[in-house]
Design a protein around this motif. Structure first.
Motif, PDB file in Angstrom:
ATOM      1  N   VAL A  78       0.839  -1.204   0.000  1.00 35.20           N
ATOM      2  CA  VAL A  78       0.000   0.000   0.000  1.00 35.20           C
ATOM      3  C   VAL A  78       0.873   1.252   0.000  1.00 35.20           C
ATOM      4  N   TYR A  79       1.939   1.230   0.810  1.00 38.01           N
ATOM      5  CA  TYR A  79       2.834   2.387   0.899  1.00 38.01           C
ATOM      6  C   TYR A  79       3.491   2.669  -0.454  1.00 38.01           C
ATOM      7  N   ALA A  80       3.937   1.600  -1.148  1.00 37.77           N
ATOM      8  CA  ALA A  80       4.589   1.788  -2.447  1.00 37.77           C
ATOM      9  C   ALA A  80       3.624   2.382  -3.469  1.00 37.77           C
ATOM     10  N   ILE A  81       2.377   1.918  -3.456  1.00 39.53           N
ATOM     11  CA  ILE A  81       1.375   2.470  -4.376  1.00 39.53           C
ATOM     12  C   ILE A  81       1.095   3.928  -4.037  1.00 39.53           C
ATOM     13  N   GLU A  82       0.957   4.189  -2.743  1.00 35.10           N
ATOM     14  CA  GLU A  82       0.660   5.550  -2.302  1.00 35.10           C
ATOM     15  C   GLU A  82       1.811   6.502  -2.627  1.00 35.10           C
ATOM     16  N   ARG A  90       7.915   9.575   3.944  1.00 37.02           N
ATOM     17  CA  ARG A  90       9.238   9.173   4.428  1.00 37.02           C
ATOM     18  C   ARG A  90       9.127   8.134   5.546  1.00 37.02           C
ATOM     19  N   ALA A  91       8.687   6.961   5.192  1.00 41.36           N
ATOM     20  CA  ALA A  91       8.620   5.906   6.209  1.00 41.36           C
ATOM     21  C   ALA A  91       9.038   4.549   5.656  1.00 41.36           C
ATOM     22  N   ARG A  92       9.588   4.521   4.447  1.00 38.03           N
ATOM     23  CA  ARG A  92       9.826   3.227   3.807  1.00 38.03           C
ATOM     24  C   ARG A  92      10.877   2.397   4.528  1.00 38.03           C
ATOM     25  N   TRP A  93      11.922   3.056   5.066  1.00 37.44           N
ATOM     26  CA  TRP A  93      12.978   2.263   5.700  1.00 37.44           C
ATOM     27  C   TRP A  93      12.535   1.711   7.044  1.00 37.44           C
ATOM     28  N   ALA A  94      11.734   2.470   7.768  1.00 35.00           N
ATOM     29  CA  ALA A  94      11.186   1.932   9.019  1.00 35.00           C
ATOM     30  C   ALA A  94      10.296   0.724   8.727  1.00 35.00           C
ATOM     31  N   LEU A  95       9.463   0.831   7.688  1.00 36.55           N
ATOM     32  CA  LEU A  95       8.612  -0.299   7.299  1.00 36.55           C
ATOM     33  C   LEU A  95       9.445  -1.480   6.823  1.00 36.55           C
ATOM     34  N   ALA A  96      10.545  -1.195   6.099  1.00 36.23           N
ATOM     35  CA  ALA A  96      11.403  -2.273   5.605  1.00 36.23           C
ATOM     36  C   ALA A  96      12.036  -3.043   6.755  1.00 36.23           C
ATOM     37  N   ALA A 137      -2.533  -1.020   9.815  1.00 35.90           N
ATOM     38  CA  ALA A 137      -1.100  -0.826  10.035  1.00 35.90           C
ATOM     39  C   ALA A 137      -0.603   0.419   9.317  1.00 35.90           C
ATOM     40  N   ILE A 138      -1.025   0.603   8.067  1.00 34.42           N
ATOM     41  CA  ILE A 138      -0.573   1.785   7.325  1.00 34.42           C
ATOM     42  C   ILE A 138      -1.215   3.052   7.887  1.00 34.42           C
ATOM     43  N   ALA A 139      -2.433   2.931   8.449  1.00 32.92           N
ATOM     44  CA  ALA A 139      -3.054   4.075   9.127  1.00 32.92           C
ATOM     45  C   ALA A 139      -2.235   4.476  10.347  1.00 32.92           C
ATOM     46  N   ARG A 170      -5.845  13.428   6.442  1.00 33.93           N
ATOM     47  CA  ARG A 170      -6.875  12.887   5.550  1.00 33.93           C
ATOM     48  C   ARG A 170      -6.546  11.448   5.157  1.00 33.93           C
ATOM     49  N   LEU A 171      -5.289  11.202   4.812  1.00 28.52           N
ATOM     50  CA  LEU A 171      -4.893   9.850   4.420  1.00 28.52           C
ATOM     51  C   LEU A 171      -5.067   8.869   5.574  1.00 28.52           C
TER      52      LEU A 171
END
Length: 265
Positions: A78-82, A90-96, A137-139, A170-171
């Motif tokens: 979802v994060y990659a699409i968003e 700026r949260a991709r590395w924490a998620l990774a 989780a993404i929320a 909003r997201l």
């Protein structure tokens, strides 16, 4: 106690994916953007392979740790699409890093074997539940970004959120609303078709109670947002409370059964 472990192929896929997640995350400051994207794509594919092998390999299993691993994979998807629409996120590395940890945890605790006699509708029910976990989780990730940015603004610093606070807010609530719809569908399926799915009717147990409590918490949050304009820290606290209750519902109850009580379903 001797813990059940995943197959060698599952371990190989998981270790490769965890390394592909963790290495660029730990060296993000020295890594070019193109290489970072390639590393994440490779990790995402390997992660999907590890999940697929766990569910459809030579000894299919599922439990609390695979559920966490699948949730992390969905959140990253979802994060990659968003991020295609909002590249400032700026949260991709924490998620990774979280995905890498969840992957390895799923190899140590692969869960209980899936019975061949299970209902054909059970995978759909599980998919609804895991999709619900992924959206919440993404929320939570967006709420964390929003809270961090707001705290930095209050202290007179650069918010460093990558995008406006109102957009983040909003997201966050869009993901909460979508997750609430899936959570409602999952609960209704369990109530109406529990006997067909699990071979037994709806029962009041820990998983059921925590699921309903989380549903009520999210319902109150969305109602408060719509009717009273709830926002900021108070709304985020309610979101965190609902997410914690939801985590306890399946992951928590399965952890107790699998790790503490050493029992199956």
């Amino acid at each position: 106690m001797i813990l059940p472990s995943a197959s060698p192929i599952g371990w190989l896929l998981a270790l490769a994916a965890a390394l592909a997640y963790a290495a660029p995350a730990l060296a993000a400051a020295r890594l070019r953007e193109g290489w970072a994207r390639r590393a994440l794509r490779l990790a995402w594919v390997l992660h999907a392979g590890a999940l697929g092998w766990g569910l459809w390999g030579e000894a299919p299993r599922f439990g609390f740790a695979p559920a966490l691993s699948m949730t992390a994979w969905l959140a990253l998807t979802v994060y990659a699409i968003e991020r295609q629409q909002f590249p400032q996120l700026r949260a991709r590395w924490a998620l990774a890093l979280l995905a890498a940890l969840a992957l390895l945890l799923a190899q140590v605790f692969p869960g209980q074997p899936l019975h061949a006699t299970a209902s054909a509708w059970l995978p759909l029910h599980l998919a609804l539940g895991i999709a619900c976990y992924g959206l919440f989780a993404i929320a939570v990730v967006h709420a964390w970004l929003m809270t961090r940015a707001e705290r930095r603004i209050r202290s007179g610093q650069d918010p460093d959120s990558g995008m406006p606070l109102l957009t983040l807010e909003r997201l966050t609530f869009r993901f909460v609303a979508a997750g609430f719809v899936l959570l409602t569908a999952t609960l209704l399926a369990g109530m109406l078709f529990g006997e067909q799915l699990y071979g037994r009717a709806w029962r009041w147990e820990h998983k059921t109670v925590f699921s309903l409590l989380s549903w009520l918490t999210f319902a109150v949050l969305l109602l408060g947002r719509a009717r009273f304009g709830w926002r900021g820290r108070s709304a985020v606290r309610v979101l965190y409370a609902g997410a914690a209750l939801l985590l306890l519902a399946y992951v928590g109850s399965r952890f107790v059964l699998e790790v503490i009580l050493h029992r199956g379903v």
